[in-house]
Design an enzyme around this catalytic site. Structure first.
Site, PDB file in Angstrom:
ATOM      1  N   TYR A   1       7.401  -4.002  -7.282  1.00  0.00           N
ATOM      2  CA  TYR A   1       6.210  -4.183  -6.165  1.00  0.00           C
ATOM      3  C   TYR A   1       5.176  -4.938  -6.574  1.00  0.00           C
ATOM      4  CZ  TYR A   1       8.959  -0.420  -3.967  1.00  0.00           C
ATOM      5  OH  TYR A   1       9.880   0.401  -3.583  1.00  0.00           O
TER       6      TYR A   1
ATOM      7  N   GLU B   1       8.635  -1.514   5.484  1.00  0.00           N
ATOM      8  CA  GLU B   1      10.012  -1.389   5.828  1.00  0.00           C
ATOM      9  C   GLU B   1      10.467  -2.354   6.539  1.00  0.00           C
ATOM     10  OE1 GLU B   1      11.251   0.245   3.312  1.00  0.00           O
ATOM     11  OE2 GLU B   1       9.545   1.616   2.693  1.00  0.00           O
TER      12      GLU B   1
END
Length: 613
Positions: A420, A338
């Protein structure tokens, strides 16, 4: 007219200096004052936006996102979750069962543009506004709104009372002006995917129960105790494209000093079984920023907040919300991912809906490198999990091109692995093609050139081409815009005068530069590099890798001719007889995501003639 001429002049200067087409982006200044009533979980607010039209177009309408409206039975997010093949288990059919006290909503009570009332209509999560007066190029309009919102129960990203007991996870919580760029407006209805916002400045005041501890985007400028048992928290953030916050009555608030004057804030529940892990991870987070600064470019802000909350891990400018009941390594891994989004989306602000792989994929790639260093794994290729996930997607038959809009993937599985894993592999293969000494400086150049802007995939690949000196459009076109796969194999080894003729085959549709390793019976290893014909770089790129495991690649004889993509086979000779060859292996370092590695290795078996599969 003067402002428009100035814009044209700036564009001409930009063209002369950089050779790029004229780039522009809109600008906003948010001034918001909101009051939270925790008894009914409603938020009343006033919002003033100064919206500057830096485009060459006249703006006759604007759009807002009203994200909380997604959390109502029958919404697009609700129906999408109940009809997609593999719904997100956090959502599933939960929205359909919300009652009036649990739903989310955002109601516009009034809206004025430069003091004049505007006509508007709400369509699900989108507010369409017809301007009483057009906004001309170079001009600024002021949009003043009163609104009332209800915070939904925690389901996806935003909400109250998440599964770990965090009171408020306030993301996508305010009426947010949609972005207008060279492709026009982007008023995408919210179905749970990605975001795109306008660069600007935020001045936000939040008044809430005096016992609620609040942290979020930007810096806290003031904290005022009011007479009615409330506190007003005043935050400011400059040059960001969103604002998020979280609040809880039991938060512990720790801080750490990071590099370059950065202050890192940690907000987490005051629970004994959490404190050890959340304390341990703090020094690791400081190291994370140091690694990212040196490897990919310096973090430009002075604050960052890591807040326990949300439904997993979700990034925002200068802040992230993370569920906190995790093991040490899990907590570290999510924080790493993150925080790295601060580079890939929060500073390099791509349109996530169109390029989710440039957001999630680039972050996953950098996460592999950072985690490898933080945990001292010291592997050459920390992206093997991404390759494995991608191969499983291909084998499932559910692969869709990376160019698919994030909302329109047919399955969550395809979206997740594509964005991803395949996005991460995009960078890893490029790294392997160019070598560390070219790739990482080029990544920093991309960062420096496009930070605080909205780069596209073509903007990225042009930077890499300029820094590497090779042609790379074929790579973008094949890996991103098609489902073409990479699959090479050793087909045959034949004896010929003075050595062996080795035949390789291209089984997959996508062509790539490849390395070939030959191990002789004596144990000696020979390496060969076959360039991609598309590169137009002669016999190949002279690569340099830093990792000791890959030092052998720095001295590979790169004299083999390129392999044209139209040719299914490729032959080259070695000065060793077949009986002297023990193993032939294509791509020994997994520099490519070859979908079938069973034909990459050819091993001589005792008593068996050495010929093709």
């Amino acid at each position: 007219m003067k402002n428009l001429l100035s814009l044209v002049f700036v564009c001409l200067i930009s063209l002369a200096v950089s050779g790029q087409t004229c780039y522009w982006q809109q600008h906003v200044k948010y001034d918001m004052d909101v009051v939270l009533n925790e008894k009914n979980h409603q938020l009343s607010g006033e919002q003033v936006i100064d919206y500057t039209n830096n485009s060459p177009d006249t703006i006759n309408e604007v759009f807002y996102h009203l994200y909380f409206n997604a959390f109502q039975p029958g919404s697009m997010m609700d129906v999408r979750s109940r009809t997609i093949e593999d719904p997100d288990p956090r959502v599933n059919d939960r929205i359909a069962h919300l009652d009036e006290t649990e739903i989310g909503f955002q109601k516009v009570l009034s809206l004025f543009v430069d003091g004049k009332p505007a006509k508007y209509q709400t369509l699900g999560t989108i507010l369409q506004v017809l301007l009483p007066k057009p906004i001309l190029p170079g001009k600024t309009a002021q949009l003043k709104m009163e609104f009332l919102s209800q915070v939904p129960v925690q389901i996806r990203r935003s909400g109250r009372d998440n599964k770990e007991g965090i009171s408020y996870s306030m993301t996508q919580w305010y009426p947010k002006l949609a972005e207008y760029d060279k492709h026009g407006w982007h008023p995408n209805p919210y179905v749970g995917r990605e975001f795109y916002g306008i660069w600007g400045d935020f001045d936000v005041s939040i008044t809430a129960n005096k016992n609620l501890v609040i942290g979020g985007t930007g810096s806290l400028k003031a904290k005022t105790e009011n007479k009615n048992n409330t506190t007003t928290w005043h935050f400011e953030a400059e040059n960001v494209h969103d604002f998020a916050w979280a609040g809880d009555f039991d938060y512990i608030h720790d801080t750490k000093e990071g590099p370059n004057g950065l202050k890192i804030h940690f907000y987490y529940e005051n629970e004994e079984d959490l404190i050890e892990n959340w304390t341990w991870v703090q020094d690791k987070t400081v190291e994370l920023f140091k690694i990212m600064n040196s490897t990919f470019g310096p973090y430009p802000y002075k604050s960052y907040s890591i807040l326990q909350g949300g439904d997993g891990g979700m990034e925002y400018p200068q802040a992230t919300l993370i569920t906190g009941e995790r093991s040490k390594n899990s907590l570290l891994g999510v924080i790493v991912h993150e925080v790295i989004h601060s580079w890939y989306q929060m500073i390099l602000g791509t349109n996530e809906s169109l390029y989710p792989w440039m957001d999630e994929g680039f972050t996953t790639f950098a996460s592999g490198i950072v985690m490898d260093q933080l945990l001292e794994r010291k592997t050459f290729n920390p992206h093997t999990r991404s390759i494995g996930g991608y191969v499983r997607l291909v084998e499932s038959g559910k692969q869709e091109p990376l160019s698919t809009h994030a909302d329109f993937f047919h399955t969550n599985f395809a979206y997740g692995v594509s964005s991803y894993s395949k996005g991460s592999i995009f960078l890893w293969q490029l790294n392997y093609m160019l070598g560390d000494e070219v790739f990482f400086p080029a990544m920093r150049s991309y960062y420096n050139q496009w930070k605080f802007k909205h780069p596209t995939d073509k903007d990225f690949i042009r930077v890499m081409e300029k820094k590497s000196g090779v042609n790379l459009d074929w790579y973008l076109e094949s890996w991103v815009y098609t489902n073409n796969t990479i699959d090479y194999g050793v087909k045959n080894v034949e004896k010929q005068t003075g050595g062996s003729l080795i035949t390789l085959e291209k089984v997959g549709e996508m062509a790539m530069p490849i390395d070939v390793k030959i191990t002789l019976n004596s144990g000696k290893e020979l390496f060969y590099h076959i360039s991609n014909y598309h590169l137009f770089s002669g016999k190949g790129v002279k690569r340099k890798f830093m990792h000791p495991e890959a030092q052998i690649l720095n001295s590979i004889d790169q004299s083999l001719n390129p392999w044209p993509w139209t040719h299914p086979e490729y032959q080259f000779t070695v000065k060793h007889n077949p009986e002297d060859i023990k193993i032939i292996e294509i791509d020994p370092f997994q520099g490519t995501a070859d979908v079938d590695r069973s034909n990459n290795i050819y091993t001589k078996k005792p008593g068996v003639a050495f010929k093709g599969n």
